[in-house]
Design a protein around this motif. Structure first.
Motif, PDB file in Angstrom:
ATOM      1  N   MET A   1       0.798  -1.217   0.000  1.00 48.18           N
ATOM      2  CA  MET A   1       0.000   0.000   0.000  1.00 48.18           C
ATOM      3  C   MET A   1       0.835   1.273   0.000  1.00 48.18           C
ATOM      4  O   MET A   1       0.464   2.258  -0.644  1.00 48.18           O
ATOM      5  CB  MET A   1      -0.947   0.002   1.202  1.00 48.18           C
ATOM      6  N   GLY A   2       1.948   1.283   0.721  1.00 49.76           N
ATOM      7  CA  GLY A   2       2.781   2.486   0.755  1.00 49.76           C
ATOM      8  C   GLY A   2       3.283   2.878  -0.630  1.00 49.76           C
ATOM      9  O   GLY A   2       3.012   3.998  -1.106  1.00 49.76           O
ATOM     10  N   PRO A   3       4.017   1.989  -1.318  1.00 49.07           N
ATOM     11  CA  PRO A   3       4.483   2.332  -2.670  1.00 49.07           C
ATOM     12  C   PRO A   3       3.349   2.603  -3.654  1.00 49.07           C
ATOM     13  O   PRO A   3       3.443   3.532  -4.470  1.00 49.07           O
ATOM     14  CB  PRO A   3       5.288   1.087  -3.079  1.00 49.07           C
ATOM     15  N   LEU A   4       2.282   1.803  -3.594  1.00 51.87           N
ATOM     16  CA  LEU A   4       1.187   1.970  -4.550  1.00 51.87           C
ATOM     17  C   LEU A   4       0.440   3.281  -4.313  1.00 51.87           C
ATOM     18  O   LEU A   4       0.100   4.001  -5.270  1.00 51.87           O
ATOM     19  CB  LEU A   4       0.231   0.782  -4.460  1.00 51.87           C
ATOM     20  N   LEU A   5       0.182   3.593  -3.053  1.00 48.71           N
ATOM     21  CA  LEU A   5      -0.517   4.846  -2.738  1.00 48.71           C
ATOM     22  C   LEU A   5       0.312   6.047  -3.168  1.00 48.71           C
ATOM     23  O   LEU A   5      -0.219   6.999  -3.764  1.00 48.71           O
ATOM     24  CB  LEU A   5      -0.801   4.902  -1.238  1.00 48.71           C
TER      25      LEU A   5
ATOM     26  N   PRO B   1      11.102   6.719  -4.668  1.00 49.52           N
ATOM     27  CA  PRO B   1      11.441   5.848  -3.526  1.00 49.52           C
ATOM     28  C   PRO B   1      11.380   6.571  -2.188  1.00 49.52           C
ATOM     29  O   PRO B   1      10.957   5.992  -1.179  1.00 49.52           O
ATOM     30  CB  PRO B   1      12.869   5.390  -3.850  1.00 49.52           C
ATOM     31  N   LEU B   2      11.790   7.847  -2.159  1.00 49.62           N
ATOM     32  CA  LEU B   2      11.750   8.599  -0.909  1.00 49.62           C
ATOM     33  C   LEU B   2      10.309   8.850  -0.456  1.00 49.62           C
ATOM     34  O   LEU B   2       9.996   8.751   0.735  1.00 49.62           O
ATOM     35  CB  LEU B   2      12.482   9.934  -1.091  1.00 49.62           C
TER      36      LEU B   2
ATOM     37  N   ILE C   1      10.115  -0.993  -1.968  1.00 49.72           N
ATOM     38  CA  ILE C   1      10.903   0.134  -2.473  1.00 49.72           C
ATOM     39  C   ILE C   1      11.425  -0.155  -3.880  1.00 49.72           C
ATOM     40  O   ILE C   1      11.519   0.742  -4.720  1.00 49.72           O
ATOM     41  CB  ILE C   1      12.072   0.439  -1.519  1.00 49.72           C
ATOM     42  N   GLY C   2      11.751  -1.413  -4.148  1.00 54.89           N
ATOM     43  CA  GLY C   2      12.314  -1.761  -5.447  1.00 54.89           C
ATOM     44  C   GLY C   2      11.361  -1.536  -6.605  1.00 54.89           C
ATOM     45  O   GLY C   2      11.797  -1.373  -7.754  1.00 54.89           O
ATOM     46  N   LYS C   3      10.077  -1.515  -6.329  1.00 53.37           N
ATOM     47  CA  LYS C   3       9.088  -1.280  -7.391  1.00 53.37           C
ATOM     48  C   LYS C   3       8.984   0.187  -7.785  1.00 53.37           C
ATOM     49  O   LYS C   3       8.556   0.505  -8.896  1.00 53.37           O
ATOM     50  CB  LYS C   3       7.705  -1.762  -6.939  1.00 53.37           C
ATOM     51  N   THR C   4       9.344   1.073  -6.885  1.00 54.41           N
ATOM     52  CA  THR C   4       9.037   2.487  -7.087  1.00 54.41           C
ATOM     53  C   THR C   4       9.780   3.137  -8.258  1.00 54.41           C
ATOM     54  O   THR C   4       9.189   4.002  -8.918  1.00 54.41           O
ATOM     55  CB  THR C   4       9.293   3.280  -5.795  1.00 54.41           C
TER      56      THR C   4
END
Length: 253
Positions: free
Chosen positions: A91-95, A148-149, A194-197
């Protein structure tokens, strides 16, 4: 036919961008670092409040909904696992990516589209400066750094929101939450998120710039390009996230 033309056009845009950018990456001193830093500020720093607020609220909602079920089984402490894994891996990266697509991807399309209408892009070509060098590369590079940040920020705020609700409603203290979190969420899950971002950032920036460069004619085209940029970038981000989930599952991550 029109949809096929868009796919072909985007592939052509990707090829032209790659051919133009690769020689510049070999010579980093030729990159427009001032534009990249300004882009990081616009796409990253100014997005912190909205990303943090929505991630915090997402953590609150997930904890509130999940806690009522877990409490009926006396498993309140597993809220740590629920919030930690859900926020850090998915959810964090996707949001963050969806917010950036709506905020920054649309801005890229609108800015470059307006430059197309005012013939500024044609003026750059007349001066021997490609739009990929001046307009696309700095935006792609800036978003690749900022994304990523922002994802880490969203992870932290989502976990904070969950931790506050878990402490206030479900008797999971802050100390218990923080003690269990490293065991509940392996480090590889954090890095998987993080690697997806950077991939999300690449998709959002390229789609926004592509639709901006396609603008022809009137201000109405700018609005249409902005809408298409947001819709398509969010669609591609969700597709990419699904592909990552399948790949990570195959590798046991």
């Amino acid at each position: 036919m029109e949809r096929g033309g868009r796919v072909t056009g985007f592939l052509a845009f990707t090829g032209e961008l790659t051919v133009d950018v690769l020689p510049r990456l070999i010579r980093p001193h030729r990159l427009r670092w001032r534009a990249i830093v300004a882009g990081i500020e616009q796409a990253g720093l100014y997005a912190l409040p909205i990303v943090g607020l929505l991630a915090f609220l997402m953590g609150v909602v997930m904890t509130y909904q999940g806690g009522s079920v877990l409490r009926s089984y006396g498993a309140n402490v597993f809220l740590v696992d629920l919030i930690g894994i859900t926020m850090l891996r998915e959810m964090g990266p996707l949001l963050a990516a969806i917010i950036v697509a709506g905020r920054t991807g649309s801005a890229y399309a609108a800015e470059i589209g307006t430059m197309q209408i005012t013939e500024e892009v044609d003026a750059l070509r007349t001066l021997g400066i490609t739009p990929y060098e001046m307009l696309v590369l700095p935006r792609v590079a800036a978003l690749a750094v900022a994304m990523p940040l922002l994802s880490v920020w969203a992870d932290a705020m989502g976990v904070l929101g969950g931790m506050i609700v878990a402490n206030g409603l479900y008797d999971v203290s802050f100390a218990t939450f923080l003690d269990r979190l490293p065991y509940a969420v392996p480090v590889r899950m954090f890095w998987a998120g993080i690697g997806k971002t950077p991939v999300f950032a690449l998709l959002i920036a390229m789609v926004g710039c592509y639709h901006g460069l396609r603008v022809r004619g009137s201000a109405e085209e700018v609005g249409r390009a902005t809408t298409m940029a947001v819709v398509q970038s969010i669609f591609l981000v969700i597709i990419a996230d699904a592909v990552f989930s399948v790949v990570f599952q195959q590798f046991g991550i």
